[in-house]
Design an enzyme around this catalytic site. Structure first.
Site, PDB file in Angstrom:
ATOM      1  N   HIS A 105       0.621  -1.415  -0.033  1.00 44.60           N
ATOM      2  CA  HIS A 105      -0.117  -0.059  -0.006  1.00 44.60           C
ATOM      3  C   HIS A 105       0.729   1.356  -0.190  1.00 44.60           C
ATOM      4  O   HIS A 105       0.406   2.315   0.236  1.00 44.60           O
ATOM      5  CB  HIS A 105      -1.153  -0.031   1.392  1.00 44.60           C
ATOM      6  CG  HIS A 105      -2.068  -1.091   1.121  1.00 44.60           C
ATOM      7  ND1 HIS A 105      -2.855  -1.515   2.191  1.00 44.60           N
ATOM      8  CD2 HIS A 105      -2.489  -1.650   0.143  1.00 44.60           C
ATOM      9  CE1 HIS A 105      -3.709  -2.440   1.674  1.00 44.60           C
ATOM     10  NE2 HIS A 105      -3.460  -2.553   0.494  1.00 44.60           N
ATOM     11  N   THR A 172      -4.305  -8.152  10.882  1.00 43.21           N
ATOM     12  CA  THR A 172      -5.106  -7.577   9.924  1.00 43.21           C
ATOM     13  C   THR A 172      -6.553  -8.289  10.106  1.00 43.21           C
ATOM     14  O   THR A 172      -6.739  -9.385  10.394  1.00 43.21           O
ATOM     15  CB  THR A 172      -4.408  -7.931   8.466  1.00 43.21           C
ATOM     16  OG1 THR A 172      -5.382  -7.190   7.721  1.00 43.21           O
ATOM     17  CG2 THR A 172      -4.363  -9.353   8.267  1.00 43.21           C
ATOM     18  N   LEU A 198      -5.256 -10.005  17.311  1.00 42.86           N
ATOM     19  CA  LEU A 198      -5.772  -9.767  18.842  1.00 42.86           C
ATOM     20  C   LEU A 198      -7.228 -10.395  18.936  1.00 42.86           C
ATOM     21  O   LEU A 198      -7.697 -10.760  19.764  1.00 42.86           O
ATOM     22  CB  LEU A 198      -5.711  -8.263  19.041  1.00 42.86           C
ATOM     23  CG  LEU A 198      -6.215  -7.639  20.440  1.00 42.86           C
ATOM     24  CD1 LEU A 198      -5.298  -8.274  21.258  1.00 42.86           C
ATOM     25  CD2 LEU A 198      -6.360  -6.332  20.380  1.00 42.86           C
TER      26      LEU A 198
HETATM   27  N1  APR Z   1      -1.887  -7.207  18.310  1.00 47.69           N
HETATM   28  C1  APR Z   1      -2.147  -7.923  17.194  1.00 47.69           C
HETATM   29  N2  APR Z   1      -3.449  -7.539  16.458  1.00 47.69           N
HETATM   30  C2  APR Z   1      -3.786  -6.256  16.725  1.00 47.69           C
HETATM   31  C3  APR Z   1      -3.460  -5.481  17.878  1.00 47.69           C
HETATM   32  C4  APR Z   1      -2.291  -5.817  18.746  1.00 47.69           C
HETATM   33  N3  APR Z   1      -2.120  -5.367  19.603  1.00 47.69           N
HETATM   34  N4  APR Z   1      -4.469  -4.376  17.940  1.00 47.69           N
HETATM   35  C5  APR Z   1      -5.010  -4.510  17.080  1.00 47.69           C
HETATM   36  N5  APR Z   1      -4.985  -5.781  16.250  1.00 47.69           N
HETATM   37  C6  APR Z   1      -5.659  -6.453  15.165  1.00 47.69           C
HETATM   38  C7  APR Z   1      -7.223  -6.245  15.255  1.00 47.69           C
HETATM   39  O1  APR Z   1      -7.859  -7.302  15.974  1.00 47.69           O
HETATM   40  C8  APR Z   1      -7.476  -6.471  13.749  1.00 47.69           C
HETATM   41  O2  APR Z   1      -7.807  -7.459  13.242  1.00 47.69           O
HETATM   42  O3  APR Z   1      -5.334  -5.588  13.755  1.00 47.69           O
HETATM   43  C9  APR Z   1      -6.158  -5.632  12.892  1.00 47.69           C
HETATM   44  C10 APR Z   1      -6.540  -4.205  12.433  1.00 47.69           C
HETATM   45  O4  APR Z   1      -7.406  -4.129  11.543  1.00 47.69           O
HETATM   46  P1  APR Z   1      -7.635  -2.895  10.802  1.00 47.69           P
HETATM   47  O5  APR Z   1      -7.812  -1.856  11.557  1.00 47.69           O
HETATM   48  O6  APR Z   1      -8.787  -3.170   9.727  1.00 47.69           O
HETATM   49  O7  APR Z   1      -6.214  -2.871   9.909  1.00 47.69           O
HETATM   50  P2  APR Z   1      -5.673  -3.762   8.488  1.00 47.69           P
HETATM   51  O8  APR Z   1      -6.351  -5.075   8.724  1.00 47.69           O
HETATM   52  O9  APR Z   1      -4.347  -3.350   8.298  1.00 47.69           O
HETATM   53  O10 APR Z   1      -6.419  -2.859   7.231  1.00 47.69           O
HETATM   54  C11 APR Z   1      -6.140  -2.920   6.030  1.00 47.69           C
HETATM   55  O11 APR Z   1      -7.435  -1.193   5.059  1.00 47.69           O
HETATM   56  O12 APR Z   1      -7.931   0.942   5.384  1.00 47.69           O
HETATM   57  C12 APR Z   1      -7.169   0.119   4.798  1.00 47.69           C
HETATM   58  O13 APR Z   1      -5.060   0.750   3.547  1.00 47.69           O
HETATM   59  C13 APR Z   1      -5.694   0.404   4.979  1.00 47.69           C
HETATM   60  O14 APR Z   1      -3.757  -1.070   4.909  1.00 47.69           O
HETATM   61  C14 APR Z   1      -5.285  -0.899   5.519  1.00 47.69           C
HETATM   62  C15 APR Z   1      -6.157  -1.866   5.002  1.00 47.69           C
END
Ligand code: APR
Length: 229
Positions: A105, A172, A198
């Protein structure tokens, strides 16, 4: 044995960087269509730069955590192929020492000219009136992939996932494609799959093993076990 990891915002959460969809997360405070699309940039570049200036300053004040360092150690010590695919635009994997990695990204660390595509290390703050250092166009943007734009390195990523013996999703929610489709591809190609999170992403098909907890605890344990095996 080849290992592919796909990381998301959760791996940087304990470094103090916001996730997107947890409570009080970024998308609860900003609308994607206002700050993370080409149309938003055309309509209100000042708001887009404000959003990324805040995130860039947060990133530069943050430090890699034990999870980032564990994945860098896996790359250093594993004898087979390792590829780290990150959805994150922060530079914490790089600063932890990961080199066999792709940022699908883009990278908040860099700026890019929307006119000539020249990229350079971004200043802490960017403004609509900034000019490209190469072509002088007033079209400077964060070097990140916005919704509606093509992700980067997809062909390399798909090839690596097809050949992976081990595939792990780390921190993620698995809500954004094409990243979210990589687990299914890995499963279809016979990899051993893990979700390290998490809270469970609820992705279908689910990973064969799901390790729940904070990344700074779960990832170092997972890496240590892999390196022992
Ligand atoms: N340790 C492990 N996992 C964690 C922690 C932690 N301390 N805190 C949060 N999480 C997990 C959450 O449970 C969730 O599953 O991280 C994930 C975050 O999810 P999102 O906020 O949706 O982030 P992400 O999956 O990276 O989003 C993907 O969406 O908006 C777009 O471009 C943006 O790259 C991003 C994409």
């Amino acid at each position: 044995m080849s290992i592919v990891t796909l990381t998301g915002a959760g791996i940087s959460a304990e470094s103090g960087l916001g996730t997107f969809r947890d409570s009080d997360a970024l998308w609860a405070r900003y609308q994607i269509e206002d700050v993370a699309t080409p149309e938003a940039y055309a309509r209100n570049p000042a708001l887009v730069h404000e959003f990324y200036n805040l995130r860039r300053q947060g990133m530069r004040a943050a430090e890699p955590n034990a999870a980032h360092h564990a994945l860098a150690e896996l790359e250093r010590r594993h004898r087979g192929e390792v590829l780290l695919v990150t959805q994150n635009v922060d530079d914490l994997h790089w600063r932890a020492g990961s080199r066999k990695m792709v940022s699908m990204h883009g990278q908040l660390q860099n700026a890019r000219c929307a006119a000539c595509s020249h990229a350079w290390t971004a200043p802490d703050l960017m403004f609509p009136e900034d000019r490209c250092e190469k072509c002088d166009a007033q079209a400077c943007r964060p070097d990140v992939v916005w919704f509606g734009e093509d992700v980067r390195f997809l062909e390399e990523i798909v090839t690596a996932v097809r050949q992976a013996d081990i595939f792990a999703l780390i921190g993620t929610s698995g809500t954004v494609y094409p990243a979210a489709g990589l687990l299914e591809l890995a499963e279809a190609c016979g990899a051993t799959t893990y979700e390290i999170n998490l809270t469970p992403s609820g992705m279908r098909p689910s990973a064969q093993s799901i390790l729940l907890g904070r990344a700074t605890e779960t990832v170092p344990k997972w890496v240590a076990k892999l390196l022992r095996s």
